[in-house]
Design an enzyme around this catalytic site. Structure first.
Site, short mmCIF file in Angstrom:
data_model
loop_
_atom_site.label_atom_id
_atom_site.label_comp_id
_atom_site.label_asym_id
_atom_site.label_seq_id
_atom_site.Cartn_x
_atom_site.Cartn_y
_atom_site.Cartn_z
N CYS A 221 0.50 -0.32 -2.20
CA CYS A 221 -0.56 0.65 -1.98
C CYS A 221 0.01 1.98 -1.44
O CYS A 221 0.71 2.67 -2.16
CB CYS A 221 -1.62 0.06 -1.04
SG CYS A 221 -3.15 0.99 -1.00
N HIS A 305 -3.02 -4.36 -4.42
CA HIS A 305 -2.68 -5.32 -3.36
C HIS A 305 -2.21 -6.61 -4.03
O HIS A 305 -3.00 -7.50 -4.34
CB HIS A 305 -3.88 -5.55 -2.45
CG HIS A 305 -4.18 -4.36 -1.59
ND1 HIS A 305 -4.16 -4.40 -0.22
CD2 HIS A 305 -4.45 -3.07 -1.91
CE1 HIS A 305 -4.44 -3.21 0.28
NE2 HIS A 305 -4.61 -2.39 -0.74
N GLU A 307 -0.75 -9.20 -3.08
CA GLU A 307 -0.90 -10.50 -2.43
C GLU A 307 -2.37 -10.91 -2.33
O GLU A 307 -2.70 -12.00 -1.87
CB GLU A 307 -0.27 -10.44 -1.04
CG GLU A 307 -1.16 -10.13 0.15
CD GLU A 307 -2.02 -8.87 0.05
OE1 GLU A 307 -3.03 -8.80 0.76
OE2 GLU A 307 -1.71 -7.97 -0.73
#
Length: 313
Positions: A221, A305, A307
């Site tokens: 990000c 993102h 994860e």
């Protein structure tokens, strides 16, 4: 039946590392306010112990419902991101229209004085999070620009000890990164150019010529944007930003499409990448950059993102 509020909110808890448990990404709410069309004060979930409204009140965050959020979304779609305000119902529409220019001026001046990353980065640096259910396999230095708890959790789950540093601390110029197996640059809010101290450290790390001192660097990000700026690229503000749990991203290596979770208003301009850098991912909706990779060194990023796993799990 209204979706917002019907699950309620579970009790806040921390694990043995002092990290918020899986339900929470931070110790506090970071939104300034919550605006919804319909709100359910009645909640039903086996983990819940309070309503969404009660949680907002505990955190001193205002919430408002029975607002035509579809109309708001259309307005923002037409005009781009805008400043907004929640005002007491007693104020008449005529009075508000007269106040609007002054409110907008004051809001812009107020925002200009804020450093959003500085507000959310940890103050008790360094923080060390050790893997608890697996053997330690590596040690990573994480630069906190507003890091989500899940990023640390996912690294710990894979046997990585994570040392978290505040956004503006030195780690490359003083050789601290040499004590670790890699560097992670977190997500965070606002304009990436405001993080001049972080960019300077990344520049120092990227400039290392001795292969024995090179460490893998991965950014998510805001971390993607900071690596881009440190490498010599530019960033730009998006008209709307990319937000939500269903942003499609194309992998430049093989053409695969990932459905990703995102929330950002700036992007790297990958039409002007410096020599040695390539686009790794591209947003299939607006064509904006979603990741970078160095052609020969272990530096890579993801704007989304990576994860995150949105939805029930």
């Amino acid at each position: 039946f209204p979706m917002i509020g019907n699950y309620g909110v579970p009790a806040y808890a921390e694990d043995e590392n002092g990290l918020p448990v899986k339900t929470f990404e931070s110790k506090h709410i970071h939104a300034s306010a919550l605006i919804v069309q319909e709100y359910s004060a009645v909640y039903s979930h086996w983990e819940a112990n309070r309503s969404l409204g009660e949680w907002l009140a505990e955190e001193n965050v205002p919430g408002i419902c029975e607002v035509d959020t579809r109309r708001l979304a259309k307005l923002l779609r037409e005009r781009g991101s805008m400043l907004g305000a929640i005002v007491p119902h007693a104020e008449s529409e005529t009075a508000l229209k007269k106040l609007a220019p002054q409110l907008a001026k004051e809001a812009k001046e107020y925002l200009a004085t804020r450093h959003l990353v500085d507000e959310v980065s940890c103050t008790d640096s360094p923080r060390i999070y050790k893997p608890t259910n697996t053997q330690e396999k590596a040690r990573v230095l994480a630069i906190d620009c507003g890091i989500k708890a899940n990023m640390v959790r996912e690294l710990n789950k894979r046997g990585v000890q994570v040392t978290v540093l505040r956004w503006n601390e030195a780690w490359a110029t003083n050789g601290l990164m040499d004590q670790y197996d890699g560097v992670f640059l977190s997500n965070g809010p606002g304009d990436p150019t405001a993080c001049d101290a972080t960019i300077a450290q990344i520049k120092s790390a990227l400039s290392r010529a001795d292969p024995t001192t090179v460490r893998p660097i991965f950014g998510i990000c805001l971390g993607n944007q900071l690596v881009g700026l440190a490498a010599g690229a530019e960033t730009k503000k998006l008209r709307f930003g990319n937000r939500g749990q269903n942003q499609p991203c194309i992998d430049a290596k093989n053409g695969e499409c990932f459905v990703t979770s995102q929330n950002h208003g700036y992007a790297v301009d990958d039409t002007k990448l410096p020599t040695g850098w390539s686009t790794l991912y591209t947003n299939a909706n607006d064509g904006s950059n979603e990741g970078l990779i160095h052609d020969s060194l272990p530096y890579f990023t993801a704007q989304f993102h990576a994860e995150a796993n949105g939805g029930p799990n």
